[in-house]
Scaffold this active site. Structure first.
Site, PDB file in Angstrom:
ATOM      1  CG  ASP A   1      25.994  29.339  48.271  1.00 21.70           C
ATOM      2  OD1 ASP A   1      26.930  28.305  48.094  1.00 21.70           O
ATOM      3  OD2 ASP A   1      25.682  30.554  48.225  1.00 21.70           O
TER       4      ASP A   1
ATOM      5  CB  CYS B   1      41.547  28.314  52.640  1.00 22.10           C
ATOM      6  SG  CYS B   1      40.502  30.266  51.579  1.00 22.10           S
TER       7      CYS B   1
ATOM      8  CD  GLU C   1      25.543  61.029  29.526  1.00 19.83           C
ATOM      9  OE1 GLU C   1      25.466  60.660  29.205  1.00 19.83           O
ATOM     10  OE2 GLU C   1      24.910  61.889  29.826  1.00 19.83           O
TER      11      GLU C   1
ATOM     12  CG  HIS D   1      28.980  61.995  30.698  1.00 21.87           C
ATOM     13  ND1 HIS D   1      28.958  63.736  31.086  1.00 21.87           N
ATOM     14  CD2 HIS D   1      30.231  61.648  31.270  1.00 21.87           C
ATOM     15  CE1 HIS D   1      30.119  64.016  30.979  1.00 21.87           C
ATOM     16  NE2 HIS D   1      30.744  63.340  31.021  1.00 21.87           N
TER      17      HIS D   1
END
Length: 422
Positions: free
Chosen positions: A45, A78, A283, A351
């Site tokens: 980044d 943008c 589960e 679960h």
């Protein structure tokens, strides 16, 4: 170190050298993590907005890792000015401007963006001429452009970006109420709720309904008492993705297909909540050991008991339908993608094994921690996605009060009571 807009001006030679050194040292750390450590994926980044920087990155990667390490550039653009202003506002909650006046911070960040724009070279022609994979996201997913996307990880990254959003919302995770099999100490099965389990289900329904209303009021109050753009001294920036039409926010309740989970969600009003059953939330299937107690497993299947104790994460129960935690992780993947995509509130009544996987994902825990997370009955976990991480809260049901207590310092931890069994 000064990190105002002037620090990012390319004419500031001293700052430019510091930024370049930091970028390359960080890239070397990332490559060490992948090439010499246990890493499989690294995210670099940095403001790789110039062609020169991207060439430098590729040269460093190829020099150290050769042609085998795949690289995917991700560019976010943008074009919508109001969205750009909104995203700038979100930036104010990040580490660069922490505890600084939002008005002054926004003005400084606008200067930084203007400096970037002068030197910005969009991803495109050069990358395509040199067969470099990239994905370009326009206006936070309004438009996606991908090039040379190959392989599972690159495809998953693009799929994630297609489903990504920053809409403010709550995600709640809980286990079902106590079941008759819980009382008997049996694993798996498909028993009904006990009386205590039904009491929990009713209390949870009331609590979630109350939290939904209070959350909407807080969001509306936040919007009404802040300004956009911010005014000097404004320290409560609103989320620009929040709609003022909060009263109509949808709230989903997802249960598994098992009776104890379905019954735990049965008291939600169908007109106010969208209740749905999903087999993916079932589960972990214990195969031939379904319906046994742990003492019975230890005596009747001693070898399997020891195998699971040695490596609980990788262990798979024998017999038809038997699963392990790695199977559950793969099974839950579509649920996680949907949670990332949706803008509605959601409560998952599931679960222990599934709750562990979901909580580990949203808390950014290691896969090795999943199988031993402490996740008892009677806990409600609240997750609120933010621009910089996920805000986590925990609530514990108190039967004597028939209500939930907030646990302000609660952190997920490994189970301490018979961790090899649960």
């Amino acid at each position: 170190m000064d990190q105002s807009a002037d620090f990012f001006d390319p004419n500031n030679q001293k700052a430019a050298q510091i930024r370049e050194q930091c970028a390359m040292e960080t890239l070397d750390d990332l490559l060490d993590y992948i090439l010499n450590g246990n890493g499989s994926v690294g995210i670099f980044d940095a403001t790789n907005s110039t062609l020169g920087r991207r060439k430098q990155i590729m040269e460093r990667i190829r020099a150290r890792a050769g042609p085998e390490l795949n690289v995917l550039f991700v560019e976010s653009v943008c074009q919508d000015r109001s969205l750009l202003e909104s995203n700038m506002r979100l930036k104010l909650s990040g580490p660069d401007y922490q505890d600084k006046d939002p008005y002054a911070a926004l003005e400084d960040f606008k200067k930084r963006v203007a400096i970037y724009e002068k030197n910005y070279v969009p991803i495109g022609d050069y990358e395509e001429e040199n067969n470099m994979p990239y994905v370009k996201m326009v206006d936070v997913g309004r438009k996606m452009i991908s090039h040379q996307i190959k392989g599972f990880l690159a495809g998953q990254a693009v799929y994630y970006l297609l489903n990504f959003n920053l809409a403010p919302r709550m995600i709640w995770i809980t286990r079902h109420g106590e079941s008759l099999d819980n009382v008997a100490g049996k694993i798996g099965g498909d028993s009904d709720l006990s009386e205590a389990g039904r009491k929990y289900a009713k209390a949870m329904t009331r609590f979630i309904d109350k939290q939904r209303t209070e959350w909407a009021i807080r969001q509306a109050d936040k919007m009404a008492n802040t300004h956009f753009p911010p005014v000097p001294g404004d320290h409560t920036p609103p989320n620009p993705y929040f709609s003022s039409d909060f009263e109509h926010n949808n709230f989903c309740v997802w249960t598994s297909m098992l009776k104890r989970s379905v019954q735990s969600g049965q008291y939600f009003c169908d007109e106010e909540f969208e209740v749905k059953q999903m087999r993916m939330l079932d589960e972990l299937n214990a195969g031939i050991m379904e319906g046994l107690t742990y003492d019975e497993i230890r005596t009747k299947h001693a070898d399997e008991y020891l195998r699971r104790r040695r490596d609980k994460l990788a262990y798979r129960y024998p017999g038809p339908g038997g699963e392990g935690y790695l199977d559950v992780i793969n099974r839950i993947r579509p649920v996680i993608v949907e949670l990332e995509r949706m803008t509605d509130h959601c409560l998952l009544i599931t679960h222990r094994s599934v709750a562990r996987v979901l909580l580990a994902y949203f808390q950014g825990l290691n896969r090795e921690d999943v199988a031993d997370l402490d996740c008892p009955l009677g806990m409600l976990y609240q997750l609120e996605p933010k621009p910089y991480g996920v805000e986590f809260k925990a609530w514990r049901y108190k039967p004597e009060k028939d209500d939930f207590d907030y646990l302000p310092l609660y952190k997920l931890r490994r189970a301490t009571t018979n961790p090899q069994l649960n």
